[in-house]
Design a protein around this motif. Structure first.
Motif, short mmCIF file in Angstrom:
data_model
loop_
_atom_site.label_atom_id
_atom_site.label_comp_id
_atom_site.label_asym_id
_atom_site.label_seq_id
_atom_site.Cartn_x
_atom_site.Cartn_y
_atom_site.Cartn_z
N GLN A 1 -2.08 -18.47 -8.83
CA GLN A 1 -1.71 -18.43 -10.24
C GLN A 1 -1.99 -17.05 -10.83
OE1 GLN A 1 -3.73 -21.33 -12.59
NE2 GLN A 1 -2.63 -20.83 -14.48
N ALA A 2 -3.14 -16.48 -10.48
CA ALA A 2 -3.46 -15.14 -10.97
C ALA A 2 -2.51 -14.10 -10.39
CB ALA A 2 -4.91 -14.80 -10.63
N ARG A 3 -2.15 -14.29 -9.13
CA ARG A 3 -1.27 -13.33 -8.46
C ARG A 3 0.11 -13.31 -9.07
NH1 ARG A 3 -1.84 -9.62 -4.01
NH2 ARG A 3 0.16 -9.38 -3.02
N ARG A 4 0.64 -14.48 -9.37
CA ARG A 4 2.02 -14.56 -9.85
C ARG A 4 2.12 -14.59 -11.37
NH1 ARG A 4 5.48 -15.33 -5.79
NH2 ARG A 4 4.63 -15.97 -3.79
N GLY A 5 1.06 -14.99 -12.04
CA GLY A 5 1.15 -15.13 -13.48
C GLY A 5 0.71 -13.91 -14.25
N GLU A 6 -0.21 -13.13 -13.71
CA GLU A 6 -0.75 -11.99 -14.43
C GLU A 6 -0.56 -10.75 -13.57
OE1 GLU A 6 -4.75 -12.75 -15.36
OE2 GLU A 6 -4.39 -14.69 -16.31
N GLU B 1 -1.70 -7.72 -13.92
CA GLU B 1 -2.90 -6.93 -13.67
C GLU B 1 -3.82 -7.59 -12.68
OE1 GLU B 1 -3.24 -4.74 -18.01
OE2 GLU B 1 -4.63 -6.31 -17.45
N ALA B 2 -3.80 -8.95 -12.66
CA ALA B 2 -4.67 -9.66 -11.72
C ALA B 2 -4.07 -9.73 -10.34
CB ALA B 2 -4.94 -11.08 -12.21
N ALA B 3 -2.84 -9.18 -10.17
CA ALA B 3 -2.19 -9.27 -8.87
C ALA B 3 -2.81 -8.35 -7.84
CB ALA B 3 -0.70 -8.94 -9.00
N THR B 4 -3.56 -7.32 -8.29
CA THR B 4 -4.18 -6.39 -7.36
C THR B 4 -5.49 -6.97 -6.86
OG1 THR B 4 -3.18 -4.54 -8.53
CG2 THR B 4 -5.03 -4.05 -7.07
N THR B 5 -5.58 -7.22 -5.56
CA THR B 5 -6.80 -7.79 -4.99
C THR B 5 -7.52 -6.74 -4.19
OG1 THR B 5 -5.59 -8.53 -3.06
CG2 THR B 5 -5.79 -10.08 -4.89
N THR B 6 -8.85 -6.89 -4.14
CA THR B 6 -9.65 -5.95 -3.38
C THR B 6 -9.44 -6.19 -1.89
OG1 THR B 6 -11.31 -5.96 -5.12
CG2 THR B 6 -11.98 -5.15 -2.96
N ASP C 1 6.50 -17.90 -1.24
CA ASP C 1 6.61 -17.26 0.07
C ASP C 1 6.16 -18.22 1.17
OD1 ASP C 1 7.29 -14.30 -0.55
OD2 ASP C 1 5.67 -14.78 -1.94
N CYS C 2 6.37 -19.50 0.95
CA CYS C 2 5.94 -20.50 1.92
C CYS C 2 6.81 -20.45 3.17
CB CYS C 2 6.01 -21.88 1.27
SG CYS C 2 5.43 -23.21 2.33
N VAL C 3 6.18 -20.55 4.33
CA VAL C 3 6.90 -20.63 5.60
C VAL C 3 7.21 -22.10 5.86
CG1 VAL C 3 6.85 -20.07 8.05
CG2 VAL C 3 5.65 -18.60 6.42
#
Length: 1134
Positions: free
Chosen positions: A644-649, A651-656, A694-696
């Motif tokens: 949800q954070a990856r696709r909805g926000e 700025e939150a899409a960048t992960t360490t 992106d589900c396989v």
């Protein structure tokens, strides 16, 4: 050695921004003192021993004695730093250059962290001048840096004091002020620059560099300086070529200090502050330096930053202080007796922000955004937040005897714009981003390192980044010492707390900083703290807390997925790498699974008390299963929140540490659907699969079937256009093989889908039943539902199934041309066509000897990512169909194309040439190819192929691009070949005639031709020489053509003429030989026939009666001679 004292944060666990650390506790050592003093006034022996190792080369090389007085110690008058280099100017004119020795940088634990909530008065508390003193945050470590003395030089005349050093890094130069003389020097050695280009300036009381340029603004090849004298202010521009004075303004009372930013300089004289605007050439008065006198007795002057004596009545305790803030603000200090106010003003003199308050008068003031640091006369450094105007830290400087050569005796704070890099901060290396294998190695864990041989580059780890550097930008200058305010990082405090098991306090400390990072990219320190705490929670089987911390650390979610071995395959494969902070590399390399964490915790808590063992005891087996289920539930919640954070926000899409984002998204979506399918949460699965994902699907299909979610799977297939698989599932549901109450359409849904689909072969029919379709009727029915589907079906029928119905071919051509007309109505498409033709003309001009065909040119430029992909695709289909089909109405197509030209929808030149060629309108077709397209190669092909301008290889390339079948060409009959040879000769003559006419040659007149066209015509003459009459061609050629240009054509023509002549001679000789043979045999025949006999009684002149004789031509294989049996004469003419 300076010590770090109580910081006064607003909250007990707030991280103080700085700590005071000693760089050089004693810069100059008197020769009369031992290098390691033992006097009572000296620092403790242990402390000196520790520093002696770091600065032994400094103390050993320091003479420290003024001329004639070995006990007199020079004082520090100026300090400047950049990168790893420090310049220190002395009162005797010497300047020493030091360099940070990273190998001797020690990070030592000086004390254990104080418990949060310690009260004032304890060793952990400090004073703030009678104001509120909050409790301290722990200060576990102290930075001790080693500096190596590189060189020492005297840069002033007469060994006068080096009052100030300012660096111009972008020019590689420095400015030095010594008792009113401002000189220019080169970096790093401070060698003087040529005086003719960089003249010295006398009478300078103070100067300032443009702060905007110091932070990277302005022209990279220039630096502006504001130099102030007693009665004037000068604006200078310094470049590599020299110094130029831009402006000089009169000044009434001079200035003691100044700061300069973008054509505005804020100065302070003995009484007032003012702002000078160089553009307006005016001075704006601000506030007085002191609003109330100080009633205490004045101490003796200890100024070390001014080369001129203070004016009469000047109180050294009420020094002016000014600093630049932000882009267009200044901070000035106005004394009010025993306290001082800090006022923020804009460049226009308007007050802004709030005000700062200090409990004592200021010695010096610097701004290191977002903090303002002030050195006070009460021997403290107070640090305020510029944004909130609240005090965030107070540093109490150590007390010592002024007579001691090792006394701190603070003089000023200096702002180093480049900053002094002291190496990685304490714990900074733990935040270095490194790569580790995603799956644990079977060879056992290995320690990651950044230093590896090239052959081992693909092994356990490889460094990807570096931790934050301790860049000290605020430097405290003492009488004979130099100290730095270094940033105190989160890693320093959090590690100390976590090592003592106080994880909650460490997380509370991180949370306070995390609030400020919530809207931006996560700080590496926070990521490390959260990730280390997450692994600790996993050890304690606190899965809910652990997965929340994994989420907050924004780590790569594959780090979580790999803890579940059944979820790894096949998305996580050996050889893949993951990026993590170096501080948690041991946990990552160990690669423990969730079950391993559970077993370790159970063994720690229950072994050996439970029997027979933890693995086989019934209570622990049940507890183990429960904890495993809890972990899967927490992992499902983690993946859902991460997605949800990856696709909805954004700025939150960048992960360490998430490297391949596409790969990560596939792992997250596929794993999440698998876990949701295990729990039977169909609604959540539909929400994921119906939106962008992106589900396989191949990986989740068996899990959906095992969970009985047949209709969901069918819906996914239908959305992806896989009609066959959708019908298969629906059929099994209708037949009762699958049971799913969510499918309510029944047979009607199957029938509707079959009717709407383009793939009519999917109909499930009885093998004994015969069903036929009239293709044209079927196309019309489909068109009544969906015109695009009808066009697709018609195209498939004609091109792929090769239906020869002329009506279908005509319909398809009309649809193609109509579609092209619709697209050509768009101005962007017209521009696209013109660009194609222009680019092709340039390509032909650049390669006149072997130009490409226009069709091959546009085929090479075909791109699925083009904005005109629809037009390019339809046009290539049209060209392919017009060239290969023989069943459409050519005359009608010609009319349609010409009507488009009349309507202004121009650009389909090649299509018209194809149609004209089929109608044998050769002159118009060649004119389009030669004059409009300038496609001489296609024109030549038109002649070679009797009116077809398309090469077979070009058509094959187009068919491959469009994924269409290529129909095979039929061989022409011998009679048709003879007719085509005649036409080819005519077309060759016509092509040469049109080429020469186009180049301006008429009847052999001396007309200059274009060079490119001349080369092309010569090539046509050479290739068509066999079909051209030399005597007809030569009179048409321009008179100025050289013989070398015509030599290939003439050579071929002469060879052909000679060959024809020799062939004719041979044929004539053969004919003569045959005639002689026939005459000889005819004579023999006449002899055999005998004479003509005239009998008596015949009337003279009448036809004689001759006995008939038969001449029989005997086949060659029989022998010649007479046949006595039938009275005939055989004649062999071989």
């Amino acid at each position: 050695m300076a010590t770090t004292t109580q910081t006064t944060p607003l909250r007990p666990l707030e991280l103080p921004p700085f700590q005071l650390n000693s760089l050089l506790p004693r810069v100059f050592v008197p020769s009369a003192l031992p290098s390691t003093p033992s006097a009572p006034s000296s620092p403790p022996q242990a402390s000196l021993a520790r520093f002696g190792q770091l600065v032994s080369n400094v103390t050993a090389g320091a003479t420290g004695a003024a001329a004639g007085d070995p006990t007199k110690v020079p004082s520090v008058r100026s300090v400047e730093a950049s990168g790893k280099t420090v310049w220190i100017g002395a009162s005797d004119g010497r300047v020493r250059r030091y360099e940070v020795d990273e190998e001797s940088v020690l990070w030592e634990r000086s004390r254990s962290p104080a418990p949060p909530g310690s009260r004032a008065g304890s060793p952990w508390s400090g004073s703030s001048g009678g104001r509120r003193t909050p409790t301290t945050s722990p200060t576990p470590k102290e930075v001790i840096s080693g500096l190596d003395l590189l060189d020492e030089t005297v840069v002033t005349q007469g060994r006068k004091a080096a009052d100030r050093i300012a660096l111009m890094e972008r020019l590689g130069k420095a400015v030095l002020l010594s008792e009113g003389l401002m000189t220019f020097h080169s970096l790093p050695t401070l060698a003087p620059l040529p005086v003719h280009a960089f003249p010295a300036m006398k009478g300078v009381t103070t100067f300032a560099l443009d702060d905007a340029e110091l932070v990277g603004g302005g022209s990279p090849g220039a630096v502006h300086i504001c130099a102030i004298k007693r009665r004037s202010v000068h604006l200078l521009k310094v470049t590599n070529d020299g110094v130029t004075q831009l402006k000089e303004l009169a000044l009434r009372s001079g200035a003691l200090i100044s700061v300069f930013r973008k054509r505005h300089v804020c100065i302070a004289d003995a009484e007032n502050y003012s702002i000078i605007d160089f553009d307006a050439e005016m001075a704006l008065p601000l506030l007085p330096i002191s609003q109330a006198p100080n009633e205490d007795d004045q101490p003796p002057s200890t100024s070390a930053t001014s080369s001129t004596p203070p004016p009469p009545g000047f109180d050294p305790r009420q020094r002016p202080a000014v600093a630049c803030v932000g882009k267009n603000e200044f901070l000035i200090a106005s004394h009010t007796g025993s306290t001082t106010l800090g006022v923020f003003v804009t460049e226009s003199g308007d007050p802004c922000r709030g005000t700062l308050e200090w409990g004592s008068n200021l010695r010096s003031l610097v701004v290191d955004m977002p903090y303002a640091a002030a050195l006070l006369f009460n021997d403290t450094i107070e640090i305020h937040s510029v944004n909130t105007q609240e005090i965030v830290q107070v540093i109490q400087l150590p007390k010592s005897s002024p007579s001691s050569p090792f006394a701190l005796q603070p003089r000023s704070l200096i702002r180093s714009w480049e900053g002094l890099e002291l190496g990685a901060a304490t714990g900074g290396t733990k935040t270095d981003v490194i790569s580790l294998p995603l799956l644990p190695s079977t060879d056992g864990p290995r320690t990651p390192t950044r230093r590896r041989e090239a052959s081992d580059a693909s092994s356990v780890s490889k460094a990807k980044g570096k931790g934050k550097a301790t860049a000290a930008r605020t430097i405290l200058v003492g009488k004979n010492s130099v100290h730095a305010l270094t940033p105190l990082t989160l890693v320093v405090q959090a590690d100390a707390l976590m090592e003592k098991g106080r994880f909650e306090e460490a997380l509370s400390l991180a949370d306070q900083l995390g609030d400020a990072e919530a809207e931006g990219e996560l700080d590496p320190d926070l990521a490390y703290v959260y990730l280390r705490a997450a692994f600790h929670s996993m050890d304690e089987v606190l899965f809910q807390d652990a997965f929340k911390l994994f989420l907050r650390s924004r780590c790569d979610p594959r780090l979580v997925v790999r803890m579940f071995p059944d979820l790894r395959d096949p998305l996580l494969r050996p050889g893949e790498e993951i990026t993590v902070p170096k501080g948690v590399s041991a946990e990552v390399v160990e690669g423990k699974t969730v079950d391993s964490f559970i077993l370790s915790n159970l063994n720690r808590n229950y072994s050996p008390h439970i029997k027979p063992n933890v693995e086989n005891a019934s209570p622990t087996m049940e507890l183990r299963a429960m904890l495993g289920t809890t972990a899967r539930d927490c992992a499902m919640a983690y993946l859902s929140q991460w997605r949800q954070a990856r696709r909805g926000e954004a700025e939150a899409a960048t992960t360490t540490g998430a490297g391949d984002s596409r790969k990560v998204d596939m792992v997250v979506d596929t794993t999440l659907v698998r876990l949701l399918a295990e729990e039977g949460k169909s609604t959540e699965i539909v929400d994921i699969l119906e939106g962008p994902n992106d589900c396989v699907l191949q990986q989740v299909e068996p899990h959906l079937i095992d969970s009985g979610m047949y209709q969901i799977l069918a819906s996914i297939y239908l959305k992806r256009g896989e009609v066959a698989k959708t019908l298969e599932i629906w059929t099994k549901i209708v037949d009762g093989e699958y049971i799913d109450a969510n499918f309510t359409g029944g047979l009607d849904a199957i029938f509707d889908l079959l009717w709407k689909t383009k793939e009519k072969f999917l109909l499930f029919l009885d093998p004994k039943q015969t069903l036929t379709f009239e293709t044209r009727d079927l196309v019309e029915k489909i068109r009544s539902i969906d015109a695009d589907a009808a066009d697709t079906f018609l195209e498939s029928t004609v091109l792929q199934r090769r239906d020869t119905d002329s009506g279908l071919h005509a319909d398809l051509v009309k649809r193609y041309i109509g579609r092209l007309g619709e697209l050509l109505a768009d101005p962007a498409t017209k521009v696209h066509l013109r660009d194609q033709e222009t680019a092709y003309a340039e390509a032909v001009a650049s390669a006149p000897t072997a130009p490409p065909t226009f069709l091959s040119f546009i085929a090479e430029r075909y791109s699925p990512n083009s904005s005109q992909i629809t037009f390019d695709r339809v046009r290539l289909k049209t060209i392919l169909f017009l060239g290969k089909s023989k069943n459409y109405d050519v005359a009608g197509t010609k009319k349609d194309l010409e009507e488009m030209e009349v309507k202004g929808l121009r650009g389909l030149t090649l299509e018209r040439a194809i149609v004209y060629g089929k109608l044998r309108v050769d002159r118009q077709a060649l004119s389009l190819l030669l004059n409009t397209l300038q496609d001489l190669s296609s024109a030549e092909t038109y002649c070679h192929q009797s009116g077809d301008p398309l090469l077979a290889e070009d058509l094959t390339a187009i068919a491959s691009i469009l994924s269409l079948p290529m129909p095979k060409s039929k061989k022409a009959s011998a009679l048709k070949k003879d007719g085509e040879e005649v036409r080819k000769s005519e077309l060759a003559r016509l092509l040469v005639e049109m080429c020469l006419a186009g180049s301006g040659a008429e009847g052999g007149e001396d007309v200059k031709t274009d060079g490119a066209r001349e080369v092309q015509v010569a090539r046509i003459l050479e290739t068509q020489a066999l079909r051209l009459d030399t005597l007809e061609v030569l009179p048409q050629l321009p008179a100025q053509w050289t013989l070398s240009r015509l030599s290939p054509f003439l050579t071929r023509s002469l060879r052909r003429s000679l060959h024809s002549r020799h062939e004719a001679a041979l044929l004539k000789a053969l004919a003569v030989s045959q005639n002689l043979t026939i005459n000889d045999r005819l004579g023999e025949l006449q002899v055999r026939l005998g004479p003509t006999v005239q009998k008596d009684g015949e009337i003279k002149g009448a036809t004689p009666l001759v006995e008939p004789a038969v001449v029989k031509l005997v086949p060659k294989e029989q022998e010649k001679g007479e046949n006595a049996g039938d009275g005939t004469v055989d004649l062999d003419l071989r």
